[in-house]
Design a protein around this motif. Sequence first.
Motif, PDB file in Angstrom:
ATOM      1  N   THR A 146       0.828  -1.206   0.000  1.00  0.00           N
ATOM      2  CA  THR A 146       0.000   0.000   0.000  1.00  0.00           C
ATOM      3  C   THR A 146       0.861   1.255   0.000  1.00  0.00           C
ATOM      4  O   THR A 146       0.592   2.201  -0.747  1.00  0.00           O
ATOM      5  CB  THR A 146      -0.964  -0.012   1.206  1.00  0.00           C
ATOM      6  OG1 THR A 146      -1.765  -1.199   1.136  1.00  0.00           O
ATOM      7  CG2 THR A 146      -1.865   1.208   1.205  1.00  0.00           C
ATOM      8  N   THR A 147       1.908   1.260   0.808  1.00  0.00           N
ATOM      9  CA  THR A 147       2.809   2.414   0.836  1.00  0.00           C
ATOM     10  C   THR A 147       3.467   2.620  -0.522  1.00  0.00           C
ATOM     11  O   THR A 147       3.512   3.746  -1.039  1.00  0.00           O
ATOM     12  CB  THR A 147       3.886   2.230   1.934  1.00  0.00           C
ATOM     13  OG1 THR A 147       3.226   2.060   3.192  1.00  0.00           O
ATOM     14  CG2 THR A 147       4.818   3.416   1.992  1.00  0.00           C
ATOM     15  N   THR A 148       3.962   1.530  -1.097  1.00  0.00           N
ATOM     16  CA  THR A 148       4.595   1.619  -2.416  1.00  0.00           C
ATOM     17  C   THR A 148       3.601   2.124  -3.453  1.00  0.00           C
ATOM     18  O   THR A 148       3.923   3.004  -4.258  1.00  0.00           O
ATOM     19  CB  THR A 148       5.161   0.243  -2.839  1.00  0.00           C
ATOM     20  OG1 THR A 148       6.084  -0.199  -1.838  1.00  0.00           O
ATOM     21  CG2 THR A 148       5.855   0.309  -4.184  1.00  0.00           C
ATOM     22  N   LEU A 149       2.380   1.579  -3.435  1.00  0.00           N
ATOM     23  CA  LEU A 149       1.345   1.988  -4.377  1.00  0.00           C
ATOM     24  C   LEU A 149       1.028   3.469  -4.261  1.00  0.00           C
ATOM     25  O   LEU A 149       1.011   4.198  -5.261  1.00  0.00           O
ATOM     26  CB  LEU A 149       0.072   1.163  -4.153  1.00  0.00           C
ATOM     27  CG  LEU A 149      -1.162   1.565  -4.960  1.00  0.00           C
ATOM     28  CD1 LEU A 149      -0.924   1.341  -6.448  1.00  0.00           C
ATOM     29  CD2 LEU A 149      -2.384   0.795  -4.483  1.00  0.00           C
ATOM     30  N   VAL A 150       0.789   3.931  -3.051  1.00  0.00           N
ATOM     31  CA  VAL A 150       0.398   5.327  -2.847  1.00  0.00           C
ATOM     32  C   VAL A 150       1.531   6.277  -3.234  1.00  0.00           C
ATOM     33  O   VAL A 150       1.318   7.259  -3.943  1.00  0.00           O
ATOM     34  CB  VAL A 150      -0.063   5.568  -1.388  1.00  0.00           C
ATOM     35  CG1 VAL A 150      -0.238   7.041  -1.090  1.00  0.00           C
ATOM     36  CG2 VAL A 150      -1.366   4.809  -1.128  1.00  0.00           C
ATOM     37  N   VAL A 151       2.748   5.969  -2.811  1.00  0.00           N
ATOM     38  CA  VAL A 151       3.881   6.844  -3.119  1.00  0.00           C
ATOM     39  C   VAL A 151       4.152   6.866  -4.623  1.00  0.00           C
ATOM     40  O   VAL A 151       4.247   7.936  -5.231  1.00  0.00           O
ATOM     41  CB  VAL A 151       5.149   6.421  -2.329  1.00  0.00           C
ATOM     42  CG1 VAL A 151       6.373   7.170  -2.826  1.00  0.00           C
ATOM     43  CG2 VAL A 151       4.946   6.661  -0.834  1.00  0.00           C
ATOM     44  N   LEU A 152       4.274   5.686  -5.229  1.00  0.00           N
ATOM     45  CA  LEU A 152       4.620   5.644  -6.653  1.00  0.00           C
ATOM     46  C   LEU A 152       3.508   6.169  -7.553  1.00  0.00           C
ATOM     47  O   LEU A 152       3.783   6.689  -8.637  1.00  0.00           O
ATOM     48  CB  LEU A 152       5.001   4.227  -7.067  1.00  0.00           C
ATOM     49  CG  LEU A 152       6.320   3.699  -6.515  1.00  0.00           C
ATOM     50  CD1 LEU A 152       6.593   2.290  -7.034  1.00  0.00           C
ATOM     51  CD2 LEU A 152       7.475   4.626  -6.859  1.00  0.00           C
ATOM     52  N   SER A 153       2.239   6.057  -7.129  1.00  0.00           N
ATOM     53  CA  SER A 153       1.141   6.545  -7.967  1.00  0.00           C
ATOM     54  C   SER A 153       1.185   8.054  -8.153  1.00  0.00           C
ATOM     55  O   SER A 153       0.524   8.588  -9.045  1.00  0.00           O
ATOM     56  CB  SER A 153      -0.213   6.110  -7.399  1.00  0.00           C
ATOM     57  OG  SER A 153      -0.484   6.776  -6.181  1.00  0.00           O
ATOM     58  N   ASN A 154       1.986   8.726  -7.352  1.00  0.00           N
ATOM     59  CA  ASN A 154       2.189  10.167  -7.540  1.00  0.00           C
ATOM     60  C   ASN A 154       3.178  10.460  -8.663  1.00  0.00           C
ATOM     61  O   ASN A 154       3.278  11.617  -9.092  1.00  0.00           O
ATOM     62  CB  ASN A 154       2.682  10.810  -6.232  1.00  0.00           C
ATOM     63  CG  ASN A 154       1.610  10.848  -5.183  1.00  0.00           C
ATOM     64  OD1 ASN A 154       0.529  11.372  -5.401  1.00  0.00           O
ATOM     65  ND2 ASN A 154       1.893  10.257  -4.037  1.00  0.00           N
ATOM     66  N   PHE A 155       3.920   9.456  -9.093  1.00  0.00           N
ATOM     67  CA  PHE A 155       4.979   9.664 -10.082  1.00  0.00           C
ATOM     68  C   PHE A 155       4.800   8.857 -11.366  1.00  0.00           C
ATOM     69  O   PHE A 155       5.324   9.239 -12.410  1.00  0.00           O
ATOM     70  CB  PHE A 155       6.345   9.316  -9.472  1.00  0.00           C
ATOM     71  CG  PHE A 155       6.633  10.085  -8.216  1.00  0.00           C
ATOM     72  CD1 PHE A 155       7.027  11.411  -8.271  1.00  0.00           C
ATOM     73  CD2 PHE A 155       6.488   9.479  -6.972  1.00  0.00           C
ATOM     74  CE1 PHE A 155       7.276  12.131  -7.108  1.00  0.00           C
ATOM     75  CE2 PHE A 155       6.735  10.193  -5.802  1.00  0.00           C
ATOM     76  CZ  PHE A 155       7.128  11.520  -5.876  1.00  0.00           C
ATOM     77  N   ILE A 156       4.107   7.720 -11.264  1.00  0.00           N
ATOM     78  CA  ILE A 156       3.916   6.856 -12.428  1.00  0.00           C
ATOM     79  C   ILE A 156       2.447   6.438 -12.483  1.00  0.00           C
ATOM     80  O   ILE A 156       1.723   6.613 -11.502  1.00  0.00           O
ATOM     81  CB  ILE A 156       4.854   5.612 -12.380  1.00  0.00           C
ATOM     82  CG1 ILE A 156       4.583   4.744 -11.139  1.00  0.00           C
ATOM     83  CG2 ILE A 156       6.318   6.039 -12.434  1.00  0.00           C
ATOM     84  CD1 ILE A 156       5.418   3.465 -11.063  1.00  0.00           C
ATOM     85  N   PRO A 157       1.983   5.873 -13.612  1.00  0.00           N
ATOM     86  CA  PRO A 157       0.579   5.441 -13.695  1.00  0.00           C
ATOM     87  C   PRO A 157       0.226   4.438 -12.590  1.00  0.00           C
ATOM     88  O   PRO A 157       1.075   3.668 -12.135  1.00  0.00           O
ATOM     89  CB  PRO A 157       0.496   4.784 -15.078  1.00  0.00           C
ATOM     90  CG  PRO A 157       1.597   5.425 -15.869  1.00  0.00           C
ATOM     91  CD  PRO A 157       2.699   5.696 -14.880  1.00  0.00           C
ATOM     92  N   VAL A 158      -1.034   4.459 -12.179  1.00  0.00           N
ATOM     93  CA  VAL A 158      -1.500   3.641 -11.056  1.00  0.00           C
ATOM     94  C   VAL A 158      -1.175   2.163 -11.247  1.00  0.00           C
ATOM     95  O   VAL A 158      -0.710   1.499 -10.318  1.00  0.00           O
ATOM     96  CB  VAL A 158      -3.014   3.847 -10.824  1.00  0.00           C
ATOM     97  CG1 VAL A 158      -3.585   2.792  -9.886  1.00  0.00           C
ATOM     98  CG2 VAL A 158      -3.274   5.230 -10.264  1.00  0.00           C
ATOM     99  N   TYR A 159      -1.391   1.633 -12.447  1.00  0.00           N
ATOM    100  CA  TYR A 159      -1.154   0.202 -12.623  1.00  0.00           C
ATOM    101  C   TYR A 159       0.333  -0.150 -12.642  1.00  0.00           C
ATOM    102  O   TYR A 159       0.716  -1.246 -12.228  1.00  0.00           O
ATOM    103  CB  TYR A 159      -1.898  -0.337 -13.846  1.00  0.00           C
ATOM    104  CG  TYR A 159      -3.380  -0.433 -13.529  1.00  0.00           C
ATOM    105  CD1 TYR A 159      -3.874  -1.489 -12.781  1.00  0.00           C
ATOM    106  CD2 TYR A 159      -4.258   0.570 -13.926  1.00  0.00           C
ATOM    107  CE1 TYR A 159      -5.213  -1.560 -12.442  1.00  0.00           C
ATOM    108  CE2 TYR A 159      -5.607   0.497 -13.599  1.00  0.00           C
ATOM    109  CZ  TYR A 159      -6.075  -0.566 -12.853  1.00  0.00           C
ATOM    110  OH  TYR A 159      -7.397  -0.636 -12.510  1.00  0.00           O
ATOM    111  N   ALA A 160       1.175   0.749 -13.056  1.00  0.00           N
ATOM    112  CA  ALA A 160       2.621   0.515 -12.949  1.00  0.00           C
ATOM    113  C   ALA A 160       3.018   0.547 -11.472  1.00  0.00           C
ATOM    114  O   ALA A 160       3.825  -0.269 -11.013  1.00  0.00           O
ATOM    115  CB  ALA A 160       3.391   1.568 -13.735  1.00  0.00           C
ATOM    116  N   ALA A 161       2.429   1.472 -10.719  1.00  0.00           N
ATOM    117  CA  ALA A 161       2.681   1.546  -9.282  1.00  0.00           C
ATOM    118  C   ALA A 161       2.174   0.283  -8.589  1.00  0.00           C
ATOM    119  O   ALA A 161       2.812  -0.238  -7.667  1.00  0.00           O
ATOM    120  CB  ALA A 161       2.016   2.786  -8.690  1.00  0.00           C
TER     121      ALA A 161
END
Length: 148
Positions: free
Chosen positions: A102-117
């Motif tokens: 969840t942390t990885t998803l939330v943080v990365l979704s700010n920088f890359i597309p949601v499904y890549a995150a």
Amino acid sequence: MKLFLQRHFGAWATGPTAVKIMAFGVIGLGNTVIDLAVFTFGYQVLGLPLVPANVLAWLIAVSGSYVMNTMVTFRAESGRVLRRKDYFRFVASGILGVIATTTTLVVLSNFIPVYAAKLASILAGFIVNFTMSHFVVFRPKPPTGIMD
């Protein structure tokens, strides 16, 4: 290749632990499909926010993961017996995995597309979940001389 793995990752990379990592990974691929399907349903169809959709996906996938890893990956340690206490320990240890994903998803979704995150978060969860399963949930039990 075997020499490279032994030199850089130690004997565990070519021994029984490597086999467990591969089995855990194959089972994880199946659980990833379930996770992604439930996440997509929750996120796109039900309109859930990222965190609830991710937690729902994890809750559904974790039960299948426990059963398959008990029967295949950690069969020697578990005796291929499903136990309520082991299931709850597996789920409890998996909380670290869901926090990591969840942390990885939330943080990365700010920088890359949601499904890549989401895919990156699954990799982070794999590392945490295997480590917890191998060293905590399914660690070999010392012989006690008493029936379990």
